[in-house]
Design a protein around this motif. Structure first.
Motif, PDB file in Angstrom:
ATOM      1  N   LEU A   1       0.830  -1.201   0.000  1.00  0.00           N
ATOM      2  CA  LEU A   1       0.000   0.000   0.000  1.00  0.00           C
ATOM      3  C   LEU A   1       0.865   1.251   0.000  1.00  0.00           C
ATOM      4  CD1 LEU A   1      -2.747   1.338   0.092  1.00  0.00           C
ATOM      5  CD2 LEU A   1      -2.733   1.091   2.589  1.00  0.00           C
ATOM      6  N   LEU A   2       1.909   1.268   0.810  1.00  0.00           N
ATOM      7  CA  LEU A   2       2.804   2.429   0.811  1.00  0.00           C
ATOM      8  C   LEU A   2       3.567   2.535  -0.496  1.00  0.00           C
ATOM      9  CD1 LEU A   2       4.150   2.328   4.478  1.00  0.00           C
ATOM     10  CD2 LEU A   2       2.425   3.861   3.511  1.00  0.00           C
ATOM     11  N   GLY A   3       3.896   1.395  -1.115  1.00  0.00           N
ATOM     12  CA  GLY A   3       4.510   1.424  -2.434  1.00  0.00           C
ATOM     13  C   GLY A   3       3.577   2.020  -3.475  1.00  0.00           C
ATOM     14  N   HIS A   4       2.288   1.706  -3.358  1.00  0.00           N
ATOM     15  CA  HIS A   4       1.287   2.329  -4.238  1.00  0.00           C
ATOM     16  C   HIS A   4       1.292   3.850  -4.067  1.00  0.00           C
ATOM     17  CE1 HIS A   4      -2.623   3.716  -5.688  1.00  0.00           C
ATOM     18  NE2 HIS A   4      -2.885   4.117  -4.454  1.00  0.00           N
ATOM     19  N   CYS A   5       1.346   4.320  -2.821  1.00  0.00           N
ATOM     20  CA  CYS A   5       1.371   5.763  -2.573  1.00  0.00           C
ATOM     21  C   CYS A   5       2.631   6.391  -3.167  1.00  0.00           C
ATOM     22  CB  CYS A   5       1.295   6.037  -1.078  1.00  0.00           C
ATOM     23  SG  CYS A   5      -0.297   5.617  -0.320  1.00  0.00           S
ATOM     24  N   ALA A   6       3.772   5.733  -2.980  1.00  0.00           N
ATOM     25  CA  ALA A   6       5.020   6.268  -3.533  1.00  0.00           C
ATOM     26  C   ALA A   6       4.916   6.401  -5.047  1.00  0.00           C
ATOM     27  CB  ALA A   6       6.188   5.365  -3.150  1.00  0.00           C
TER      28      ALA A   6
ATOM     29  N   PHE B   1       9.763   5.520  -1.380  1.00  0.00           N
ATOM     30  CA  PHE B   1       8.995   4.740  -0.407  1.00  0.00           C
ATOM     31  C   PHE B   1       9.137   5.351   0.982  1.00  0.00           C
ATOM     32  CE2 PHE B   1       8.782   1.547   2.896  1.00  0.00           C
ATOM     33  CZ  PHE B   1       7.597   0.884   2.610  1.00  0.00           C
ATOM     34  N   THR B   2      10.347   5.768   1.334  1.00  0.00           N
ATOM     35  CA  THR B   2      10.578   6.334   2.666  1.00  0.00           C
ATOM     36  C   THR B   2       9.742   7.587   2.883  1.00  0.00           C
ATOM     37  OG1 THR B   2      12.838   5.518   2.542  1.00  0.00           O
ATOM     38  CG2 THR B   2      12.347   7.092   4.285  1.00  0.00           C
ATOM     39  N   ALA B   3       9.684   8.464   1.880  1.00  0.00           N
ATOM     40  CA  ALA B   3       8.900   9.692   2.016  1.00  0.00           C
ATOM     41  C   ALA B   3       7.426   9.369   2.199  1.00  0.00           C
ATOM     42  CB  ALA B   3       9.108  10.581   0.796  1.00  0.00           C
ATOM     43  N   ALA B   4       6.910   8.371   1.470  1.00  0.00           N
ATOM     44  CA  ALA B   4       5.506   7.981   1.613  1.00  0.00           C
ATOM     45  C   ALA B   4       5.242   7.398   3.003  1.00  0.00           C
ATOM     46  CB  ALA B   4       5.126   6.981   0.525  1.00  0.00           C
ATOM     47  N   ALA B   5       6.172   6.576   3.494  1.00  0.00           N
ATOM     48  CA  ALA B   5       5.996   5.989   4.822  1.00  0.00           C
ATOM     49  C   ALA B   5       6.003   7.062   5.905  1.00  0.00           C
ATOM     50  CB  ALA B   5       7.086   4.958   5.083  1.00  0.00           C
ATOM     51  N   LEU B   6       6.902   8.040   5.792  1.00  0.00           N
ATOM     52  CA  LEU B   6       6.954   9.125   6.775  1.00  0.00           C
ATOM     53  C   LEU B   6       5.680   9.956   6.738  1.00  0.00           C
ATOM     54  CD1 LEU B   6      10.665  10.242   6.367  1.00  0.00           C
ATOM     55  CD2 LEU B   6       9.659   9.107   8.350  1.00  0.00           C
TER      56      LEU B   6
ATOM     57  N   ALA C   1       8.049  14.583  10.790  1.00  0.00           N
ATOM     58  CA  ALA C   1       9.043  13.686  10.210  1.00  0.00           C
ATOM     59  C   ALA C   1      10.106  14.422   9.427  1.00  0.00           C
ATOM     60  CB  ALA C   1       8.343  12.667   9.313  1.00  0.00           C
ATOM     61  N   PHE C   2       9.734  15.465   8.737  1.00  0.00           N
ATOM     62  CA  PHE C   2      10.681  16.113   7.843  1.00  0.00           C
ATOM     63  C   PHE C   2      11.625  17.042   8.609  1.00  0.00           C
ATOM     64  CE2 PHE C   2       6.973  14.715   5.603  1.00  0.00           C
ATOM     65  CZ  PHE C   2       7.556  13.897   4.645  1.00  0.00           C
ATOM     66  N   THR C   3      11.144  17.609   9.728  1.00  0.00           N
ATOM     67  CA  THR C   3      12.049  18.307  10.621  1.00  0.00           C
ATOM     68  C   THR C   3      13.003  17.323  11.279  1.00  0.00           C
ATOM     69  OG1 THR C   3      10.389  19.994  11.093  1.00  0.00           O
ATOM     70  CG2 THR C   3      12.189  19.778  12.660  1.00  0.00           C
TER      71      THR C   3
END
Length: 298
Positions: free
Chosen positions: A155-160, A167-172, A283-285
């Motif tokens: 599912l997270l791969g689909h979002c990415a 993938f990491t950005a989508a998971a965060l 997450a990005f901070t």
């Protein structure tokens, strides 16, 4: 026309502009940077987006004095489109939010080559990351993609893929938005490099410090799977493996190409039990404070 005043507001405004124009995901950062800045800032636009040949620099925002405009450039040797797309969004964030503070521009990439230690640099990097996150992955659409479904690697791969990010950005992004207790951990050479918990997981003290050994049972499961990109698509693990008081459900990807392992760990029995809430950090901070910039390899 009034200007947005925060990174999320800028990201949301430009994402809505793209979608209202009848375009779909992934959002075209190049087109937005070139067209929107030409209209809004005709005397100071982004005039070019191109590859550069500087090793160790993921992206740059630089002033072209001969033309009086700005150039966004990126590392053409990167083979992951999602990482390049986030790089372009990050540099556009610097342009919109920070160009008046640094006429010399920005060079973003490997932490050991750049000044991520000053408070100003950490602030700028975090804001540029947050802008890119909201531009590429609007929260309402992201929630619609994951709502009502078990969150898995697929599912997270689909979002990415949908948003053109790593993938990491989508998971965060999911960890920022979810009410579940979960964490993301990235490991190299069998030790945790960094981890990031969701709000509920943070309140449960579900955080792994850099240098923490990866649980041996997790390594054994991955090593039993054959293939270049090995995946553990969900395995229930006992109390004490990922948290001293909670059972967990572990998902993992091991990429031999990058020599890194990404663990997504959920705590389905966490319920509402929480410790005293700590100060929240998005997450990005979080990544910028650890001098990671936006240099995510997967």
């Amino acid at each position: 026309m009034s200007e947005p005043t925060t990174p999320p507001a800028w990201g949301n405004e430009l994402a809505k502009l793209w979608l209202k124009a009848g375009q779909d995901f992934p959002i075209g950062v190049k087109e937005i940077a070139l067209e929107v800045t030409k209209v809004r800032y005709p005397n100071d636009p982004v005039g070019a987006i191109k590859a550069h040949g500087i090793a160790g620099i993921d992206g740059m925002l630089s002033k072209r004095k001969s033309k009086g405009d700005w150039c966004i450039s990126y590392d053409e040797t990167v083979t992951i489109p999602g990482r390049i797309n986030f790089t372009l969004g990050h540099e556009l964030g610097h342009y919109l939010l920070h160009r008046r503070f640094r006429e010399e521009g920005f060079r973003c990439g490997q932490a050991d080559m750049l000044d991520y230690e000053s408070p100003e640099s950490r602030k700028f990097e975090a804001e540029a990351n947050k802008f890119a996150s909201y531009l590429l992955m609007p929260a309402d659409d992201f929630r619609a993609q994951v709502g009502g479904q078990p969150v898995t690697l697929d599912l997270l791969g689909h979002c990415a893929n949908r948003y053109g990010t790593s993938f990491t950005a989508a998971a965060l992004k999911w960890l920022e938005l979810t009410d579940q207790a979960a964490l993301l951990a990235v490991a190299r050479d069998d030790f945790i490099c960094w981890s990031y918990p969701s709000r509920r997981a943070r309140n449960l003290r579900a955080y792994l410090r850099p240098g923490t050994p990866v649980p041996q049972s997790s390594l054994d499961r991955l090593n039993s799977i054959v293939g270049i990109n090995r995946k553990n698509q969900g395995f229930r693990v006992r109390t004490g493996v990922w948290h001293p008081e909670l059972e967990a459900e572990e998902f993992a990807i091991l990429s031999d190409h990058f020599e890194m392992t990404i663990f997504l760990v959920q705590f389905p029995l966490a319920g509402m039990a929480e410790h005293e809430e700590e100060k929240e950090q998005d997450a990005f901070t979080f990544l910028s404070d650890r001098a990671q910039g936006f240099n995510w390899t997967r």
